[in-house]
Design an enzyme around this catalytic site. Sequence first.
Site, PDB file in Angstrom:
ATOM      1  N   LYS A 180      -4.410 -77.892 -13.568  1.00  0.00           N
ATOM      2  CA  LYS A 180      -3.899 -77.354 -12.629  1.00  0.00           C
ATOM      3  C   LYS A 180      -2.943 -76.507 -12.814  1.00  0.00           C
ATOM      4  O   LYS A 180      -2.163 -77.259 -13.250  1.00  0.00           O
ATOM      5  CB  LYS A 180      -3.994 -78.497 -11.617  1.00  0.00           C
ATOM      6  N   GLU A 255       6.387 -84.125 -20.299  1.00  0.00           N
ATOM      7  CA  GLU A 255       7.167 -83.654 -20.121  1.00  0.00           C
ATOM      8  C   GLU A 255       8.002 -82.600 -19.285  1.00  0.00           C
ATOM      9  O   GLU A 255       7.745 -81.842 -18.620  1.00  0.00           O
ATOM     10  CB  GLU A 255       6.139 -82.074 -21.226  1.00  0.00           C
ATOM     11  N   CYS A 289      12.528 -75.438 -20.267  1.00  0.00           N
ATOM     12  CA  CYS A 289      13.077 -76.661 -20.464  1.00  0.00           C
ATOM     13  C   CYS A 289      13.764 -76.383 -21.342  1.00  0.00           C
ATOM     14  O   CYS A 289      14.877 -77.840 -21.792  1.00  0.00           O
ATOM     15  CB  CYS A 289      12.449 -77.797 -20.153  1.00  0.00           C
ATOM     16  N   GLU A 386      19.414 -78.859 -14.043  1.00  0.00           N
ATOM     17  CA  GLU A 386      19.339 -77.632 -14.865  1.00  0.00           C
ATOM     18  C   GLU A 386      19.342 -76.161 -13.712  1.00  0.00           C
ATOM     19  O   GLU A 386      18.986 -76.119 -12.298  1.00  0.00           O
ATOM     20  CB  GLU A 386      17.777 -77.826 -14.869  1.00  0.00           C
TER      21      GLU A 386
HETATM   22  P1  ADP Z   1       8.836 -76.292 -11.211  1.00  0.00           P
HETATM   23  O1  ADP Z   1      10.341 -76.873 -10.483  1.00  0.00           O
HETATM   24  O2  ADP Z   1       9.180 -76.022 -12.616  1.00  0.00           O
HETATM   25  O3  ADP Z   1       7.892 -75.565 -10.591  1.00  0.00           O
HETATM   26  P2  ADP Z   1       7.487 -78.821 -10.103  1.00  0.00           P
HETATM   27  O4  ADP Z   1       7.506 -80.037 -11.498  1.00  0.00           O
HETATM   28  O5  ADP Z   1       7.736 -78.843  -8.983  1.00  0.00           O
HETATM   29  O6  ADP Z   1       8.163 -77.736 -11.436  1.00  0.00           O
HETATM   30  O7  ADP Z   1       5.943 -77.810 -10.858  1.00  0.00           O
HETATM   31  C1  ADP Z   1       4.913 -77.826 -11.885  1.00  0.00           C
HETATM   32  C2  ADP Z   1       3.957 -78.306 -12.214  1.00  0.00           C
HETATM   33  O8  ADP Z   1       3.911 -79.758 -10.805  1.00  0.00           O
HETATM   34  C3  ADP Z   1       3.278 -77.049 -11.294  1.00  0.00           C
HETATM   35  O9  ADP Z   1       1.584 -77.185 -11.495  1.00  0.00           O
HETATM   36  C4  ADP Z   1       3.072 -77.118  -9.611  1.00  0.00           C
HETATM   37  O10 ADP Z   1       2.352 -77.233  -8.473  1.00  0.00           O
HETATM   38  C5  ADP Z   1       2.896 -79.013  -9.941  1.00  0.00           C
HETATM   39  N1  ADP Z   1       3.688 -80.034  -8.793  1.00  0.00           N
HETATM   40  C6  ADP Z   1       4.044 -79.578  -8.384  1.00  0.00           C
HETATM   41  N2  ADP Z   1       4.611 -81.052  -6.766  1.00  0.00           N
HETATM   42  C7  ADP Z   1       3.198 -81.935  -7.255  1.00  0.00           C
HETATM   43  C8  ADP Z   1       1.965 -83.101  -6.567  1.00  0.00           C
HETATM   44  N3  ADP Z   1       3.012 -83.425  -5.358  1.00  0.00           N
HETATM   45  N4  ADP Z   1       1.676 -83.863  -6.959  1.00  0.00           N
HETATM   46  C9  ADP Z   1       0.815 -83.058  -8.453  1.00  0.00           C
HETATM   47  N5  ADP Z   1       1.426 -82.031  -8.590  1.00  0.00           N
HETATM   48  C10 ADP Z   1       2.697 -81.289  -8.446  1.00  0.00           C
END
Ligand code: ADP
Length: 485
Positions: A180, A255, A289, A386
């Site tokens: 995803k 990560e 990161c 961050e």
């Molecule tokens: P950022 O703040 O860098 O966008 P996130 O951790 O929110 O970092 O996002 C990293 C990835 O995790 C993206 O692909 C995002 O769509 C996905 N993501 C965000 N929320 C969820 C969730 N509840 N379950 C699974 N994946 C998620």
Amino acid sequence: MLKKTSHFMREANFIGGEWVGADSGATIEVVNPATLQTIGTVPKGGRAETRRAIEAAETVFHSWKKTSADHRAKLLRKLHDAIMDNQDALAELLVMEQGKPLAEAKGEVGMSAAYVLWFAEEGRRIYGDVVPSPWADRRILVTKEPTGVVGAITPWNFPSSMLARKLGPALAAGCTVVAKPASQTPYSGLAWGVLAEEVGFPKGAVNIVTGSASEIGDELTENPLVRKITFTGSTEIGKLLMQKAAGTVKKVSMELGGNAPFLVFNDADVERAVQGAMIAKYRNAGQTCVCTNRFFVQEGIYDRFVEKLAEATNKLKVGSGLEDGVQQGPLIDEGAVRKVEELVADAISKGGQIITGGKRHALGGTFFEPTVITEASPKMRLMEEEIFGPVAPVFRFKDEEEAVAMANDTSFGLACYFYTSDLGRAFRVMEGLRYGLVGINEGMITTVEAPFGGFKESGLGKEGGHQGIEDYLDTKYVCIGGLGL
Ligand code: ADP
């Protein structure tokens, strides 16, 4: 074969070898951060689409895992070549949805290819053991097997190479993948589907699903067919995924966030330190990161370092990533700019001095000025949060002990950097820093040959190096008895 950028820009998901829309027909808009124009849409998939992708991955896993390591290596080499043949087109796609300068995007795509090639080779070296047996008539073997279906969730800052680090080892090991990509940058993720199809990976070995993060994430973490979750993103979501994956005891690799310190000692080569600082801070507009979040500079060298850093920072060319000579693109979205603004305002209210930059760029949109803040202090929010933007806060320190203590005073432990010309100090400080990646007199250290991964709340597991494939393997102990020896 050379393809156009548009060839890779698929507005469909890749499930079981078919290009499909969401069941509901719903879509998500993808915006170019440099122009704020919509460049296209991708399907807004959810649980049902993800479940079908997992089932397709599980079906093909049983035959894929039986292919020879050599066969998988050959396909991965073809994948590497296809990426490199299309490096320009893939880089342009990356710039359009992510915003980074074209040269950086080409570098990222090259890095993706390098990961694929590295793991093509590592897959041929998944050795087991024959262990001296404590029994005369039995023998002990230890073998490694692919873990199974892997759920991979990736962020928007390196939408190509973060998938490479996961797809490469998974496929080399004999696993299959449901990935995803982040909703902001889905096309570079979907491009992996295009490439996998053209190179000839079996249908279902690589699936790419875009859409609702929580729905896709829930299915990936709850479905018992998925045996491993690999995630790159925020610590907050990483913790959530670990909790969810616990329900079916999946392997997890995480990560997560960083809060990289960059220490400059009085005995450092200032020119070199500033050169390293520029890349460690402003690469991808500070949105990595491993980007420096906090500069700690010793009293005796503080003013000189700040002066040279500000001078170099002032020279950075900000603009659209596709323009010639641009070194810093826009931030990913309005939310990112607001967060940076908040952190800068907080720093100013607590005594920080803006030396250069400090506000939205005249180009408007989500462009932000490359910024240097002096007199940073531990009570500022950017000590722990961050920044993920082009802001360099510079703290002052007296001695080595204080510097190491400040650097370690965080729940994170991904990358750190320090500059010194004293060999004894280099070892002392390196051993004192609780970080998974240490750059000594170097500001950019990531490479496929080395294990990338954090300590503390920055994550679990390693990507790259010979370690990077271990997380995709299960170790099996086999005892063969009754040998009558
Ligand atoms: P950022 O703040 O860098 O966008 P996130 O951790 O929110 O970092 O996002 C990293 C990835 O995790 C993206 O692909 C995002 O769509 C996905 N993501 C965000 N929320 C969820 C969730 N509840 N379950 C699974 N994946 C998620």
